[in-house]
Scaffold this motif. Structure first.
Motif: not given
Length: 299
Positions: A152-179
């Protein structure tokens, strides 16, 4: 507290049919009652069905108690809170764009659509509040609210999204410890293993520069946050298992996918949806255990 990324993804998928329509240039001269009816009916039926399914799948066999709050703010190094922020942001972003498609006046579309993330997440917190093993989380509510407020703040200030939250993922060894908690296969781990999840703020640098600037408009700069060595949600339990849970901070180039929009509605919708994901790229990491580390390609 149970894993929530899957819920955020389900709620975003609920938006996809409407997002494909929202790529059509909206008629801002008047509100389309027909389009509002389509949106309201689709969301009402879809979200009600989702809540019923979640109640049966997640809550029906668990012990219930009176509504109460549960403090989980020290768990998982707050990576789960970053996930709440990410999910609520994009749910509200979709809500705003769909109300624009329906022809709602700009400020009303921003304010009412901006509530989408909060409205979608609040019933889940209420469900959690009646569970004996945990409860409703103030931290989750705050993260949801800040996520919705961010768009909401970005749309009011700039009429667009300029700072976009994003997600990424990689596998880790910790999942095998508590699947059973962190996932036993790739799909489950992408949703449950906080060690492998990184949340980013991707800044559209070109949007802050003047039109004459030669800075490439497709190139964003992203800052990321994650954590490692978390097998248990409780910090003391991790320490007892010989794990040193620690935060990680990243700096990486990123693609501004919305820069590549064209005239094809399907293409534009694909870019819109994919813009929630960080494109793999080189990244500079800092953490207190190992200092700085360069990743040639980081997921």
């Amino acid at each position: 507290m149970r894993q929530r990324l899957i819920l955020h993804l389900l709620l975003l998928l609920l938006c996809l049919p409407r997002l494909s329509m929202a790529q059509v240039q909206p008629d801002t001269t008047k509100v389309s009652n027909k389009r509002l009816l389509v949106l309201g009916s689709a969301f009402g039926v879809g979200y009600t069905s989702l809540l019923i399914s979640l109640n049966k799948a997640w809550y029906s066999e668990e012990e219930r108690t009176d509504f109460h709050w549960f403090d989980d703010n020290k768990q998982w190094k707050q990576v789960d809170k970053a996930g709440h922020f990410w999910g609520a942001f994009h749910q509200s972003r979709a809500g705003i764009d769909m109300l624009r498609w329906a022809g709602m006046p700009e400020k009303k579309a921003i304010f009412y659509g901006g509530l989408t993330g909060i409205l979608l997440q609040t019933p889940i917190e209420i469900f959690d509040g009646y569970q004996a093993d945990y409860g409703a989380s103030v931290g989750d509510v705050v993260a949801n609210t800040v996520g919705s407020a961010g768009v909401v703040a970005q749309e009011l200030a700039w009429q667009e999204v300029r700072i976009m939250p994003k997600y990424s993922f990689h596998t880790t060894r910790y999942a095998d410890m508590r699947p059973n908690v962190l996932g036993s296969n790739l799909g489950e781990q992408a949703l449950k293993d906080y060690n492998g999840q990184t949340y980013w703020l991707s800044v559209n640098v070109g949007a802050f520069l003047n039109e004459e600037s030669k800075y490439p408009k497709w190139l964003n700069i992203a800052v990321g946050y994650g954590a490692q060595e978390m097998v248990y949600n409780d910090p003391e339990a991790n320490a007892a298992a010989g794990l040193d849970a620690h935060r990680q901070f990243y700096l990486s180039p990123d693609l501004n996918l919305m820069h590549f929009k064209g005239r094809n509605k399907v293409w534009n919708t694909a870019l819109y949806v994919l813009s929630i994901i960080k494109v793999p790229a080189p990244a500079l990491e800092y953490n207190r255990k190992n200092g700085f580390k360069l990743h040639p390609l980081y997921f």
